[in-house]
Write an enzyme that holds these catalytic residues in place. Structure first.
Site, PDB file in Angstrom:
ATOM      1  N   SER A   1       0.832  -1.206   0.000  1.00  0.00           N
ATOM      2  CA  SER A   1       0.000   0.000   0.000  1.00  0.00           C
ATOM      3  C   SER A   1       0.869   1.259   0.000  1.00  0.00           C
ATOM      4  CB  SER A   1      -0.889   0.005   1.242  1.00  0.00           C
ATOM      5  OG  SER A   1      -0.071   0.174   2.395  1.00  0.00           O
TER       6      SER A   1
ATOM      7  N   GLU B   1       6.867  -0.132  -5.172  1.00  0.00           N
ATOM      8  CA  GLU B   1       5.773  -0.451  -6.096  1.00  0.00           C
ATOM      9  C   GLU B   1       4.508  -0.474  -5.256  1.00  0.00           C
ATOM     10  OE1 GLU B   1       2.998  -2.437  -7.869  1.00  0.00           O
ATOM     11  OE2 GLU B   1       4.373  -4.140  -7.858  1.00  0.00           O
TER      12      GLU B   1
ATOM     13  N   CYS C   1      -2.118  -5.088  -8.424  1.00  0.00           N
ATOM     14  CA  CYS C   1      -1.759  -3.659  -8.400  1.00  0.00           C
ATOM     15  C   CYS C   1      -2.201  -2.999  -9.685  1.00  0.00           C
ATOM     16  CB  CYS C   1      -0.251  -3.484  -8.280  1.00  0.00           C
ATOM     17  SG  CYS C   1       0.369  -4.116  -6.764  1.00  0.00           S
TER      18      CYS C   1
END
Ligand code: UN1
Length: 507
Positions: free
Chosen positions: A241, A262, A296
């Site tokens: 997150s 990331e 993601c």
């Protein structure tokens, strides 16, 4: 082959024991590992103490000191052997991914394939860690740039790609001459144990790999903090997150370590009037509902031109109503479970917030597949009056917000008008619109695709994104440079000492 009729815990245990993992690593430990498939307990994994974590980081550092002197193509051989182990155990590891994360068999295997692909890439790379020769302004001088191993690379991975993301980092780090210390998600320690066992097999075939070159730290947040704060770890790659990444990034900045972050994505697709709507429909379905919306790169916002909105949305509603939601292990359902109850609560909260600002929600309700301990949902399609409320946040669940636009400038502004910048795409056959989207004034994301959704990247490209996504790049292209240190060398092969910029200093 795994006996798929056995209870899930027995299947996981069979796979782990067959890979040589000691029974006491997965029983009686403090970390309860639950399968999202049916909520059953898979294992009670052992964790490391703070002291053990520091000691293992120390061993990894010692391993680095040896490994950095092994020629890079030889280091590539270790990664080649790891790829061989992954090929040999692809079915078992893919199954374990499905058991621990709830992915469909095809997606579980796909994750292992992604590991194999990056190993192959890294093997080739091990002979291509190229530096530069630069023209010097001084006579009889040469400037060069070379790349050296950097040290221990910390990898903090998320539950949704529990093993592939480690491999993106580790395969590159090993050929670059680094050691790797891995803190997997607390939700997925079993797949991590399996991968570490496969690494150890590859290492024993290779022979002479320094102990601790690949080190696993199963544990909680405290263990992650130890890794992030340790001065012997110059690079930390973290996936998760934005909240986690901000903390990790700040801690790394304090000690001048290098982050590869990331973090959240809030990925959009723009559907233009020239789009091939049949193809768009299929791509949107996979992008938004594949992996139950827990990538993601999942498609979260659909920005549709007003002229095609009616036709596309009515067909999409049909797909959302009929898409198969079910047990990924016993059915061929396309949408499996959410990882846990918190994911379900987060989804319900986002849908309430969408309704509160005028969103029209289709689907999104809980589906009873395997009783109260598991969380399956019908994916939600939400027609929004604008880019407001939960649309600007990443909710890690299958929610697709639909927005409408009139001009491409407006669509691109909407696409870029969120804090995240991971992935994006356009559906169009008009080359002007496509090139405009890909131009400097187009998508502001790390990934911009054409006539496909934003998810499902190949390993050959650099993976990562801008803004709150964190700016890191992993996997292909020249992402390897983040796992090495750059050294500039100025070499004088003459007998005089001319100074740069013509400076005189005659003693
Ligand atoms: C992630 O969700 O963290 O591009 C990684 C994709 C996959 C990787 C996703 N190859 O969807």
């Amino acid at each position: 082959m795994t006996d798929t009729t056995r209870p899930l815990a027995a299947q996981a245990r069979d796979i782990l024991l067959s890979l040589g993992i000691a029974a006491d690593r997965i029983a009686g430990g403090p970390l309860r590992v639950v399968s999202p498939v049916d909520g059953s307990l898979l294992a009670e994994a052992a964790t490391v103490s703070a002291g053990e974590a520091r000691e293992r980081i120390g061993r990894a550092h010692d391993a680095f000191l040896e490994w950095r002197s092994i020629p890079a193509p030889r280091r590539g051989e270790l990664v080649r052997l790891l790829g061989e182990e992954l090929r040999r155990h692809k079915d078992a590891l893919g199954r374990l991914v499905s058991l621990e994360v709830g992915k469909s068999p095809s997606e579980g295997l796909g994750e292992v394939q992604e590991m194999i692909d990056i190993c192959d890439f890294a093997v080739g790379l091990s002979r291509q860690l190229y530096g530069l020769v630069i023209q010097s302004e001084r006579a009889e001088h040469k400037l060069t740039e070379q790349w050296h191993p950097v040290g221990v690379v910390g990898v903090i991975s998320a539950f949704n790609f529990p093993v592939a993301v480690w491999c993106w980092n580790a395969a590159l780090a090993f050929v670059c001459g680094d050691a790797v210390v891995w803190k997997p998600s607390e939700k997925t320690p079993l797949t991590a144990l399996a991968v570490q066992a496969l690494f150890e097999r590859a290492a024993s075939t290779f022979g002479g790999v320094p102990a601790g070159l690949s080190t696993l730290l199963v544990g909680g947040r405290d263990v992650g903090e130890i890794l992030v704060d340790d001065p012997r770890v110059p690079v930390v790659s973290a996936t998760g997150s934005t909240r986690m990444g901000r903390e990790v990034g700040e801690r790394l900045a304090r000690r001048f370590a290098r982050p590869i972050l990331e973090l959240g994505g809030n990925n959009a697709s723009i559907v233009t009037p020239s789009a091939d709507l049949d193809l768009t429909l299929r791509a949107v379905a996979f992008g938004a509902m594949g992996t139950a919306g827990q990538r993601c790169t999942t498609l979260r916002r659909l920005i549709v031109h007003e002229s095609v909105r009616g036709a596309l949305v009515s067909r999409l509603i049909g797909v959302y109503e009929t898409i198969s939601v079910g047990d990924p292990l016993t059915s061929d359902a396309l949408v499996g479970p959410l990882i846990d109850e918190a994911a379900f609560t987060g989804m319900a909260r986002a849908l309430d917030a969408a309704r509160a600002v005028g969103g029209k929600v289709h689907g999104g309700e809980r589906v009873n597949v395997n009783g109260p301990g598991s969380f399956y949902v019908r994916p939600a399609l939400v027609e929004m009056p604008g880019q407001v409320g939960p649309v600007i946040e990443e909710t890690f669940a299958p929610i697709l917000y639909v927005l409408t636009y009139r001009t491409l400038d407006e669509a691109i502004a909407l696409q870029n008008g969120v804090p995240q910048g991971l992935s994006s795409s356009i559906f169009a056959t008009d080359i002007r619109e496509i090139e405009r989207f890909l131009s400097a004034r187009g998508s502001d994301c790390g990934i911009a695709n054409v006539n496909m959704g934003p998810s499902g990247a190949e390993i050959g490209g650099a993976f990562g994104g801008e803004k709150e996504t964190g700016g890191g790049r992993e996997s292909g292209s020249d992402a390897w440079k983040a796992y090495m240190r750059r050294q500039t060398n100025a070499i004088n092969y003459g007998r005089t000492l001319p100074l740069a910029q013509g400076v005189k200093f005659n003693v």
